[in-house]
Write a protein that holds these residues in place. Structure first.
Motif, mmCIF file in Angstrom:
data_model
loop_
_atom_site.group_PDB
_atom_site.id
_atom_site.type_symbol
_atom_site.label_atom_id
_atom_site.label_comp_id
_atom_site.label_asym_id
_atom_site.label_seq_id
_atom_site.Cartn_x
_atom_site.Cartn_y
_atom_site.Cartn_z
ATOM 1 N N ARG A 47 1.038 -1.321 0.060
ATOM 2 C CA ARG A 47 -0.062 0.010 0.007
ATOM 3 C C ARG A 47 0.917 1.375 -0.020
ATOM 4 N N GLY A 48 0.326 2.357 -0.060
ATOM 5 C CA GLY A 48 1.150 3.752 -0.254
ATOM 6 C C GLY A 48 1.158 3.736 -1.773
ATOM 7 N N ALA A 49 0.887 5.253 -2.280
ATOM 8 C CA ALA A 49 0.674 5.409 -3.554
ATOM 9 C C ALA A 49 1.922 4.805 -4.472
ATOM 10 N N PRO A 50 3.171 5.346 -4.132
ATOM 11 C CA PRO A 50 4.515 5.003 -5.039
ATOM 12 C C PRO A 50 4.429 3.664 -4.951
ATOM 13 N N ALA A 51 4.303 2.686 -3.985
ATOM 14 C CA ALA A 51 4.447 1.345 -3.764
ATOM 15 C C ALA A 51 3.499 0.600 -4.637
ATOM 16 N N ILE A 52 2.353 1.060 -4.818
ATOM 17 C CA ILE A 52 1.584 0.603 -5.591
ATOM 18 C C ILE A 52 1.718 0.840 -6.961
ATOM 19 N N GLY A 53 2.346 1.605 -7.401
ATOM 20 C CA GLY A 53 2.694 2.122 -8.824
ATOM 21 C C GLY A 53 3.541 1.030 -9.068
ATOM 22 N N HIS A 157 0.275 11.927 9.196
ATOM 23 C CA HIS A 157 -0.900 10.898 9.319
ATOM 24 C C HIS A 157 -0.696 9.725 8.587
ATOM 25 N N CYS A 158 -1.362 8.508 8.672
ATOM 26 C CA CYS A 158 -1.161 7.536 7.705
ATOM 27 C C CYS A 158 0.366 7.015 7.505
ATOM 28 N N ASN A 159 0.846 6.319 6.583
ATOM 29 C CA ASN A 159 2.401 5.830 6.557
ATOM 30 C C ASN A 159 2.675 6.268 5.228
ATOM 31 N N THR A 160 3.924 7.019 5.298
ATOM 32 C CA THR A 160 4.599 7.474 3.987
ATOM 33 C C THR A 160 6.082 7.198 4.111
ATOM 34 N N LEU A 163 7.943 1.838 3.383
ATOM 35 C CA LEU A 163 7.035 0.908 3.251
ATOM 36 C C LEU A 163 6.014 1.282 2.048
ATOM 37 N N ALA A 164 5.885 2.589 2.037
ATOM 38 C CA ALA A 164 4.752 2.968 0.872
ATOM 39 C C ALA A 164 5.179 3.457 -0.184
ATOM 40 N N THR A 165 6.637 3.320 -0.374
ATOM 41 C CA THR A 165 7.306 3.672 -1.792
ATOM 42 C C THR A 165 7.888 2.211 -2.123
ATOM 43 N N GLY A 166 8.399 2.393 -3.383
ATOM 44 C CA GLY A 166 9.111 1.097 -3.989
ATOM 45 C C GLY A 166 10.778 1.137 -3.177
ATOM 46 N N ALA A 238 0.697 12.077 -0.213
ATOM 47 C CA ALA A 238 -0.581 12.221 -1.265
ATOM 48 C C ALA A 238 -0.714 10.893 -2.292
ATOM 49 N N ASP A 239 -1.923 10.660 -2.445
ATOM 50 C CA ASP A 239 -2.406 9.572 -3.467
ATOM 51 C C ASP A 239 -2.576 10.177 -4.965
ATOM 52 N N ARG A 240 -3.185 11.153 -5.115
ATOM 53 C CA ARG A 240 -3.359 11.887 -6.184
ATOM 54 C C ARG A 240 -3.439 13.481 -6.185
ATOM 55 N N ALA A 315 -11.801 5.846 2.048
ATOM 56 C CA ALA A 315 -10.348 5.503 2.266
ATOM 57 C C ALA A 315 -9.409 6.684 2.176
ATOM 58 N N PHE A 316 -10.132 7.686 1.344
ATOM 59 C CA PHE A 316 -9.279 8.961 1.342
ATOM 60 C C PHE A 316 -10.206 10.260 1.196
ATOM 61 N N ASP A 317 -9.558 11.357 1.714
ATOM 62 C CA ASP A 317 -10.267 12.656 1.356
ATOM 63 C C ASP A 317 -9.610 13.568 0.533
HETATM 64 O O1 MRU Z 1 -4.810 3.218 2.075
HETATM 65 P P1 MRU Z 1 -3.341 3.344 2.148
HETATM 66 O O2 MRU Z 1 -2.529 2.903 3.021
HETATM 67 O O3 MRU Z 1 -2.483 2.998 0.609
HETATM 68 O O4 MRU Z 1 -3.144 4.905 1.793
HETATM 69 C C1 MRU Z 1 -1.752 5.648 1.941
HETATM 70 C C2 MRU Z 1 -1.769 7.101 1.882
HETATM 71 O O5 MRU Z 1 -2.690 7.791 2.055
HETATM 72 C C3 MRU Z 1 -0.353 7.545 1.980
HETATM 73 O O6 MRU Z 1 -0.484 8.740 2.733
HETATM 74 C C4 MRU Z 1 -0.062 8.031 0.352
HETATM 75 O O7 MRU Z 1 -0.198 6.825 -0.339
HETATM 76 C C5 MRU Z 1 1.088 8.559 0.383
HETATM 77 S S1 MRU Z 1 2.551 7.333 0.476
HETATM 78 C C6 MRU Z 1 3.868 7.875 0.210
#
Ligand code: MRU
Length: 350
Positions: A47-53, A157-160, A163-166, A238-240, A315-317
């Protein structure tokens, strides 16, 4: 000591750290089937935008490897169908489509080649998306660390993190790591981040490994902590990000931005260029994922609400751009007015 990674390519398999099990267990999944990548993204194993990419691109490479045809035209068609399937895994983080778009471009550019050559090129592209992500995150962290002053108290807030990136340091948490490594000393308020607790489970785990002192708070304590004068800076990922700077991030981010404005606290977003979606004029156009009500009505499998309770689980705002003090990217710190600063940034997205 930091000795983990979120995702890697390992000889025709994708290895990823199962984030659903952290912090209790550090277990890596080994995946060969692209459908399992879709499952891992949907269930937040990654999870986390860049990791999902990165995961999406690697999933596409896995899918390509098992396509059983020597006809390049048939291969192209089936590969596009796989990319389309992966793109549906989660809707908000634009990085997923961004990574898949890069894979599709490689497939298209190789269209005159043998299928085996196209497959090799796709694996190489997925690996290079991972490597680039790492470099981008180090750069972004270096750019951003100037906004963290020695002795400050940062709320996140959340996790950045990594873990959230590649690869690399992560985004907002990566900025904190770079500031810490530059010798600044500061502490972090970590929002627990209901309902899936990315703050409580993951951000605390990562900050602990780096050695940055933190205090975990329930999400609904952020206002009180700000009111007591205990927060100098808010920093989130950020996610988008829409073309005007409106920013989608984990649910609860918008409330934090409103609270920060009320208390005159700077509110920063850290995100790579791959998180910008210049095709959208504003944040109202960002698709916001709605997840199962059960994530809210239950806690770790146990019901916390009556069986007939309904729940809304966004999941987001979206935080409007006028509440954002600056956006930290690998190309520099982007400041308001975003109408002009983002126009310049757009040219750098490639
Ligand atoms: O639902 P998640 O855990 O994928 O949400 C992640 C977030 O909202 C993060 O803040 C965002 O992807 C930035 S991660 C570098």
């Amino acid at each position: 000591m930091v000795s983990y990674f979120s995702i890697s390519w390992d000889d025709g398999r994708v290895k990823l750290l199962d984030q659903r099990r952290l912090p209790q267990e550090e277990i890596y999944l080994e995946i060969r089937d692209y459908r399992e990548i879709i499952g891992a993204i949907r269930t937040l194993a990654i999870r986390g935008a860049p990791a999902i990419g990165v995961a999406g691109a690697m999933g596409a490479a896995l899918g390509a490897l098992v396509l059983n045809t020597n006809d390049p035209a048939v291969f192209q068609e089936q590969f596009l169908a796989i990319c389309q399937e992966i793109a549906q895994a989660r809707p908000t983080a634009v990085n997923l489509c961004w990574g898949l778009e890069r894979m599709k471009i490689v497939a298209r550019n190789q269209s005159g080649m043998k299928v085996s050559t196209i497959k090799e090129a796709l694996v190489a592209e997925a690996k290079s998306i991972l490597r680039e992500d790492e470099t981008i995150n180090y750069r972004l962290a270096e750019v951003g660390q100037v906004v963290i002053a020695d002795g400050s108290r940062v709320l996140t807030h959340c996790n950045t993190g990594a873990l959230a990136t590649g690869g690399g340091y992560g985004t907002a948490l990566g900025v904190m790591r770079a500031a810490w490594e530059a010798g600044k000393r500061f502490s972090v308020w970590v929002d627990e981040t209901r309902p899936l607790l990315q703050g409580a489970r993951l951000t605390t785990w990562e900050l602990g490994k780096i050695g940055i002192p933190y205090t975990l708070i329930p999400d609904n304590a952020a206002g009180a902590v700000m009111h007591k004068g205990l927060v100098d800076l808010v920093m989130v990922g950020a996610d988008r990000i829409a073309g005007n700077g409106d920013t989608a991030n984990k649910i609860g981010t918008y409330s934090l931005a409103v609270l920060a404005r009320r208390h005159n606290i700077p509110f920063y977003v850290a995100a790579p260029l791959s998180t910008f979606d210049f095709s959208l004029g504003n944040g109202d156009q960002i698709p916001v994922e709605e997840r199962e009500a059960e994530e809210v009505t239950h806690f770790q499998g146990q019901p916390v609400a009556p069986p007939q309770a309904s729940a809304l689980n966004l999941a987001f705002d979206v935080t409007p751009q006028d509440l954002i003090s600056g956006i930290i990217t690998e190309a520099g710190l982007v400041l308001p007015p975003y109408s002009s600063s983002l126009r310049h940034l757009r040219k750098k997205q490639h």
